[in-house]
Design a protein around this motif. Structure first.
Motif, PDB file in Angstrom:
ATOM      1  N   TYR A  54      -2.035  -4.141  -6.277  1.00 36.41           N
ATOM      2  CA  TYR A  54      -1.033  -3.200  -5.783  1.00 36.41           C
ATOM      3  C   TYR A  54       0.321  -3.643  -6.321  1.00 36.41           C
ATOM      4  O   TYR A  54       0.637  -4.834  -6.324  1.00 36.41           O
ATOM      5  CB  TYR A  54      -1.031  -3.169  -4.254  1.00 36.41           C
ATOM      6  CG  TYR A  54      -2.358  -2.740  -3.671  1.00 36.41           C
ATOM      7  CD1 TYR A  54      -2.607  -1.399  -3.382  1.00 36.41           C
ATOM      8  CD2 TYR A  54      -3.365  -3.673  -3.435  1.00 36.41           C
ATOM      9  CE1 TYR A  54      -3.832  -1.000  -2.863  1.00 36.41           C
ATOM     10  CE2 TYR A  54      -4.597  -3.290  -2.919  1.00 36.41           C
ATOM     11  CZ  TYR A  54      -4.820  -1.950  -2.645  1.00 36.41           C
ATOM     12  OH  TYR A  54      -6.035  -1.558  -2.139  1.00 36.41           O
ATOM     13  N   LEU A  57      -3.173  -4.750  -0.109  1.00 37.59           N
ATOM     14  CA  LEU A  57      -2.198  -3.761   0.332  1.00 37.59           C
ATOM     15  C   LEU A  57      -1.293  -4.344   1.419  1.00 37.59           C
ATOM     16  O   LEU A  57      -0.094  -4.064   1.455  1.00 37.59           O
ATOM     17  CB  LEU A  57      -2.925  -2.518   0.867  1.00 37.59           C
ATOM     18  CG  LEU A  57      -2.035  -1.367   1.347  1.00 37.59           C
ATOM     19  CD1 LEU A  57      -1.107  -0.889   0.231  1.00 37.59           C
ATOM     20  CD2 LEU A  57      -2.895  -0.209   1.852  1.00 37.59           C
ATOM     21  N   ASN A  81      -0.584   2.073  -6.960  1.00 36.33           N
ATOM     22  CA  ASN A  81      -1.970   1.619  -7.000  1.00 36.33           C
ATOM     23  C   ASN A  81      -2.481   1.191  -8.371  1.00 36.33           C
ATOM     24  O   ASN A  81      -3.618   0.740  -8.492  1.00 36.33           O
ATOM     25  CB  ASN A  81      -2.896   2.718  -6.453  1.00 36.33           C
ATOM     26  CG  ASN A  81      -2.657   2.983  -4.980  1.00 36.33           C
ATOM     27  OD1 ASN A  81      -2.441   2.052  -4.217  1.00 36.33           O
ATOM     28  ND2 ASN A  81      -2.687   4.244  -4.594  1.00 36.33           N
ATOM     29  N   SER A  82      -1.662   1.324  -9.412  1.00 39.12           N
ATOM     30  CA  SER A  82      -2.110   0.935 -10.748  1.00 39.12           C
ATOM     31  C   SER A  82      -0.928   0.488 -11.588  1.00 39.12           C
ATOM     32  O   SER A  82       0.230   0.857 -11.321  1.00 39.12           O
ATOM     33  CB  SER A  82      -2.819   2.102 -11.451  1.00 39.12           C
ATOM     34  OG  SER A  82      -1.886   3.106 -11.808  1.00 39.12           O
ATOM     35  N   LYS A 124      -8.733  -5.335  -7.570  1.00 39.20           N
ATOM     36  CA  LYS A 124      -7.703  -4.332  -7.342  1.00 39.20           C
ATOM     37  C   LYS A 124      -6.346  -4.989  -7.128  1.00 39.20           C
ATOM     38  O   LYS A 124      -6.240  -6.012  -6.462  1.00 39.20           O
ATOM     39  CB  LYS A 124      -8.085  -3.504  -6.104  1.00 39.20           C
ATOM     40  CG  LYS A 124      -7.014  -2.547  -5.609  1.00 39.20           C
ATOM     41  CD  LYS A 124      -6.856  -1.361  -6.513  1.00 39.20           C
ATOM     42  CE  LYS A 124      -5.863  -0.358  -5.941  1.00 39.20           C
ATOM     43  NZ  LYS A 124      -5.617   0.758  -6.867  1.00 39.20           N
ATOM     44  N   SER A 131       3.121  -7.621  -8.733  1.00 38.88           N
ATOM     45  CA  SER A 131       1.793  -7.206  -8.268  1.00 38.88           C
ATOM     46  C   SER A 131       1.303  -8.096  -7.134  1.00 38.88           C
ATOM     47  O   SER A 131       1.683  -9.271  -7.032  1.00 38.88           O
ATOM     48  CB  SER A 131       0.785  -7.272  -9.423  1.00 38.88           C
ATOM     49  OG  SER A 131       0.579  -8.608  -9.839  1.00 38.88           O
TER      50      SER A 131
END
Length: 210
Positions: free
Chosen positions: A7, A43, A20-21, A5, A39
């Motif tokens: 952020y 978080l 978030n993407s 993932k 990026s």
């Protein structure tokens, strides 16, 4: 293995904040001149970065990315220049630059140009770099690029882009035509070398926006 993932922090864009993407991030930077974003893998990192200055983070990679093994150092021709391009969207605002490979000192920078593509930027950066080396009498100095497409276009003296020509990007097509003309009218001995990103990390001319 699931993709890790990420952020995305946008300091300057259509909307600023933490997204978030990459898709959400693109919506904020597309069409925005000189957008500033990066990026992060957590978080907490993203929140900390968003609360600070973009300049403290853009262009600064992690230790893992910046580490170059001794074996790689021996393979790189440090007495050279490196070129790269960055594009916010595809097409989008595009810019390119050239730097000293060893010191990362910027030698030239152009843009942003409206409605460009990364491949076109990489091509223009290479031609600009070759012209600069010819003008300054550095006829044997190598030039690095991480784009096989741009290297192929320079070698064949042709640009196979599907980008539509519009009033907003006419200047880019004029630069492409000038670049092809220069390649056809000038001979150069400068080796054009492929920067091996997988082994060496990001090219020194990278804009640090990934």
């Amino acid at each position: 293995m699931a993709k890790k993932k990420k952020y995305y922090v946008v300091w300057e864009g259509n909307n600023t904040g933490i997204f978030n993407s990459w898709t959400e991030c693109q919506l904020q930077i597309k069409g925005y001149p000189n957008a500033r974003y990066k990026s992060f893998t957590s978080l907490a990192e993203a929140e900390d970065a968003y609360g600070g200055n973009a300049s403290d983070h853009i262009g600064k990679g992690t230790k893992k990315k910046s580490f170059i093994s001794e074996e790689a150092r021996e393979a790189i021709v440090w007495k050279s220049i490196s070129v790269d391009a960055a594009c916010s969207g595809n097409p989008g605002d595009m810019e390119y630059r050239g730097v000293d490979t060893a010191t990362k000192d910027e030698i030239f920078r152009q843009g942003p140009f409206k409605r460009g593509t990364n491949n076109i930027g990489e091509f223009l950066a290479l031609v600009h770099g070759l012209a600069y080396l010819q003008k300054t009498g550095q006829h044997d100095l190598p030039i690095y690029s991480d784009s096989r497409i741009a290297m192929g276009w320079v070698r064949k003296k042709v640009v196979n882009t599907k980008l539509e020509k519009t009033a907003s990007n006419k200047i880019l097509f004029d630069l492409i035509a000038r670049g092809i003309k220069w390649l056809k009218e000038n001979k150069y001995k400068n080796p054009i070398l492929k920067w091996e990103t997988k082994s060496w990390g990001e090219i020194p001319a990278d804009f640090g926006r990934k």
